[in-house]
Design a protein around this motif. Sequence first.
Motif, PDB file in Angstrom:
ATOM      1  N   PHE A  15       0.875  -1.176   0.000  1.00  0.00           N
ATOM      2  CA  PHE A  15       0.000   0.000   0.000  1.00  0.00           C
ATOM      3  C   PHE A  15       0.913   1.226   0.000  1.00  0.00           C
ATOM      4  O   PHE A  15       1.080   1.897   1.008  1.00  0.00           O
ATOM      5  N   MET A  16       1.486   1.541  -1.149  1.00  0.00           N
ATOM      6  CA  MET A  16       2.582   2.492  -1.261  1.00  0.00           C
ATOM      7  C   MET A  16       2.225   3.932  -0.917  1.00  0.00           C
ATOM      8  O   MET A  16       3.067   4.676  -0.436  1.00  0.00           O
ATOM      9  N   GLY A  17       1.017   4.340  -1.181  1.00  0.00           N
ATOM     10  CA  GLY A  17       0.652   5.723  -0.888  1.00  0.00           C
ATOM     11  C   GLY A  17       1.539   6.695  -1.641  1.00  0.00           C
ATOM     12  O   GLY A  17       1.711   6.597  -2.846  1.00  0.00           O
ATOM     13  N   SER A  18       2.158   7.626  -0.934  1.00  0.00           N
ATOM     14  CA  SER A  18       2.963   8.665  -1.586  1.00  0.00           C
ATOM     15  C   SER A  18       4.420   8.261  -1.813  1.00  0.00           C
ATOM     16  O   SER A  18       5.214   9.069  -2.264  1.00  0.00           O
ATOM     17  N   GLY A  19       4.793   7.020  -1.485  1.00  0.00           N
ATOM     18  CA  GLY A  19       6.128   6.529  -1.788  1.00  0.00           C
ATOM     19  C   GLY A  19       7.188   6.762  -0.734  1.00  0.00           C
ATOM     20  O   GLY A  19       8.374   6.563  -0.993  1.00  0.00           O
ATOM     21  N   THR A  20       6.785   7.151   0.461  1.00  0.00           N
ATOM     22  CA  THR A  20       7.753   7.454   1.514  1.00  0.00           C
ATOM     23  C   THR A  20       8.664   6.265   1.829  1.00  0.00           C
ATOM     24  O   THR A  20       9.874   6.421   1.979  1.00  0.00           O
ATOM     25  N   THR A  21       8.087   5.079   1.917  1.00  0.00           N
ATOM     26  CA  THR A  21       8.889   3.898   2.240  1.00  0.00           C
ATOM     27  C   THR A  21       9.915   3.623   1.157  1.00  0.00           C
ATOM     28  O   THR A  21      11.066   3.273   1.448  1.00  0.00           O
ATOM     29  N   CYS A  22       9.548   3.804  -0.103  1.00  0.00           N
ATOM     30  CA  CYS A  22      10.486   3.593  -1.212  1.00  0.00           C
ATOM     31  C   CYS A  22      11.656   4.553  -1.118  1.00  0.00           C
ATOM     32  O   CYS A  22      12.815   4.153  -1.255  1.00  0.00           O
ATOM     33  N   VAL A  23      11.375   5.804  -0.911  1.00  0.00           N
ATOM     34  CA  VAL A  23      12.433   6.809  -0.821  1.00  0.00           C
ATOM     35  C   VAL A  23      13.380   6.465   0.329  1.00  0.00           C
ATOM     36  O   VAL A  23      14.608   6.476   0.163  1.00  0.00           O
ATOM     37  N   ALA A  24      12.828   6.108   1.477  1.00  0.00           N
ATOM     38  CA  ALA A  24      13.662   5.735   2.620  1.00  0.00           C
ATOM     39  C   ALA A  24      14.479   4.484   2.317  1.00  0.00           C
ATOM     40  O   ALA A  24      15.668   4.417   2.641  1.00  0.00           O
ATOM     41  N   ALA A  25      13.854   3.490   1.698  1.00  0.00           N
ATOM     42  CA  ALA A  25      14.559   2.248   1.366  1.00  0.00           C
ATOM     43  C   ALA A  25      15.746   2.530   0.448  1.00  0.00           C
ATOM     44  O   ALA A  25      16.854   2.031   0.676  1.00  0.00           O
ATOM     45  N   LYS A  26      15.537   3.330  -0.566  1.00  0.00           N
ATOM     46  CA  LYS A  26      16.627   3.632  -1.496  1.00  0.00           C
ATOM     47  C   LYS A  26      17.732   4.419  -0.807  1.00  0.00           C
ATOM     48  O   LYS A  26      18.909   4.174  -1.036  1.00  0.00           O
ATOM     49  N   GLU A  27      17.361   5.351   0.050  1.00  0.00           N
ATOM     50  CA  GLU A  27      18.378   6.129   0.773  1.00  0.00           C
ATOM     51  C   GLU A  27      19.191   5.251   1.719  1.00  0.00           C
ATOM     52  O   GLU A  27      20.338   5.565   2.021  1.00  0.00           O
ATOM     53  N   LEU A  28      18.591   4.129   2.157  1.00  0.00           N
ATOM     54  CA  LEU A  28      19.272   3.222   3.075  1.00  0.00           C
ATOM     55  C   LEU A  28      19.902   2.022   2.371  1.00  0.00           C
ATOM     56  O   LEU A  28      20.339   1.079   3.023  1.00  0.00           O
ATOM     57  N   GLY A  29      19.919   2.035   1.029  1.00  0.00           N
ATOM     58  CA  GLY A  29      20.577   0.975   0.272  1.00  0.00           C
ATOM     59  C   GLY A  29      19.787  -0.317   0.160  1.00  0.00           C
ATOM     60  O   GLY A  29      20.356  -1.378  -0.034  1.00  0.00           O
ATOM     61  N   ARG A  30      18.463  -0.229   0.261  1.00  0.00           N
ATOM     62  CA  ARG A  30      17.611  -1.396   0.095  1.00  0.00           C
ATOM     63  C   ARG A  30      16.951  -1.374  -1.273  1.00  0.00           C
ATOM     64  O   ARG A  30      16.758  -0.320  -1.859  1.00  0.00           O
ATOM     65  N   GLU A  31      16.590  -2.562  -1.768  1.00  0.00           N
ATOM     66  CA  GLU A  31      15.766  -2.667  -2.969  1.00  0.00           C
ATOM     67  C   GLU A  31      14.317  -2.452  -2.543  1.00  0.00           C
ATOM     68  O   GLU A  31      14.000  -2.492  -1.356  1.00  0.00           O
ATOM     69  N   TYR A  32      13.410  -2.267  -3.509  1.00  0.00           N
ATOM     70  CA  TYR A  32      12.053  -1.900  -3.151  1.00  0.00           C
ATOM     71  C   TYR A  32      11.059  -2.392  -4.183  1.00  0.00           C
ATOM     72  O   TYR A  32      11.322  -2.332  -5.373  1.00  0.00           O
ATOM     73  N   ILE A  33       9.924  -2.903  -3.704  1.00  0.00           N
ATOM     74  CA  ILE A  33       8.787  -3.233  -4.553  1.00  0.00           C
ATOM     75  C   ILE A  33       7.573  -2.586  -3.901  1.00  0.00           C
ATOM     76  O   ILE A  33       7.305  -2.808  -2.717  1.00  0.00           O
ATOM     77  N   GLY A  34       6.829  -1.785  -4.673  1.00  0.00           N
ATOM     78  CA  GLY A  34       5.661  -1.109  -4.122  1.00  0.00           C
ATOM     79  C   GLY A  34       4.474  -1.209  -5.054  1.00  0.00           C
ATOM     80  O   GLY A  34       4.633  -1.255  -6.269  1.00  0.00           O
ATOM     81  N   PHE A  35       3.289  -1.254  -4.496  1.00  0.00           N
ATOM     82  CA  PHE A  35       2.043  -1.319  -5.251  1.00  0.00           C
ATOM     83  C   PHE A  35       1.113  -0.206  -4.796  1.00  0.00           C
ATOM     84  O   PHE A  35       0.987   0.041  -3.601  1.00  0.00           O
ATOM     85  N   GLU A  36       0.459   0.448  -5.750  1.00  0.00           N
ATOM     86  CA  GLU A  36      -0.542   1.467  -5.411  1.00  0.00           C
ATOM     87  C   GLU A  36      -1.645   1.428  -6.451  1.00  0.00           C
ATOM     88  O   GLU A  36      -1.380   1.478  -7.652  1.00  0.00           O
ATOM     89  N   LEU A  37      -2.896   1.317  -5.995  1.00  0.00           N
ATOM     90  CA  LEU A  37      -4.041   1.240  -6.898  1.00  0.00           C
ATOM     91  C   LEU A  37      -4.678   2.596  -7.185  1.00  0.00           C
ATOM     92  O   LEU A  37      -5.323   2.768  -8.211  1.00  0.00           O
ATOM     93  N   GLN A  38      -4.517   3.554  -6.288  1.00  0.00           N
ATOM     94  CA  GLN A  38      -5.139   4.865  -6.472  1.00  0.00           C
ATOM     95  C   GLN A  38      -4.283   5.716  -7.409  1.00  0.00           C
ATOM     96  O   GLN A  38      -3.134   6.026  -7.099  1.00  0.00           O
TER      97      GLN A  38
END
Length: 75
Positions: A15-38
């Motif tokens: 439930f990605m929403g505005s993408g905050t988790t993705c941005v944090a993951a990338k800044e911390l050197g993690r890979e990321y998969i996100g889904f958003e329907l809206q």
Amino acid sequence: IINSSKPGDTILDCFMGSGTTCVAAKELGREYIGFELQPEYFEIAKDRIEGCMSIPGVDLVESEKPHMESQLKLF
């Protein structure tokens, strides 16, 4: 993210929403998969994530499946 993963791990946000988790993951050197329907939130997340595009390994993919309005996958 810091407490529950290591650099290089993949973070899943169903439930990605505005993408905050993705941005944090990338800044911390993690890979990321996100889904958003809206669609509104997908566009917001897409814009924020594109700000991280200078980080190697970030790709945006929109799903063409008819039952899904938008899908964002980052590898």
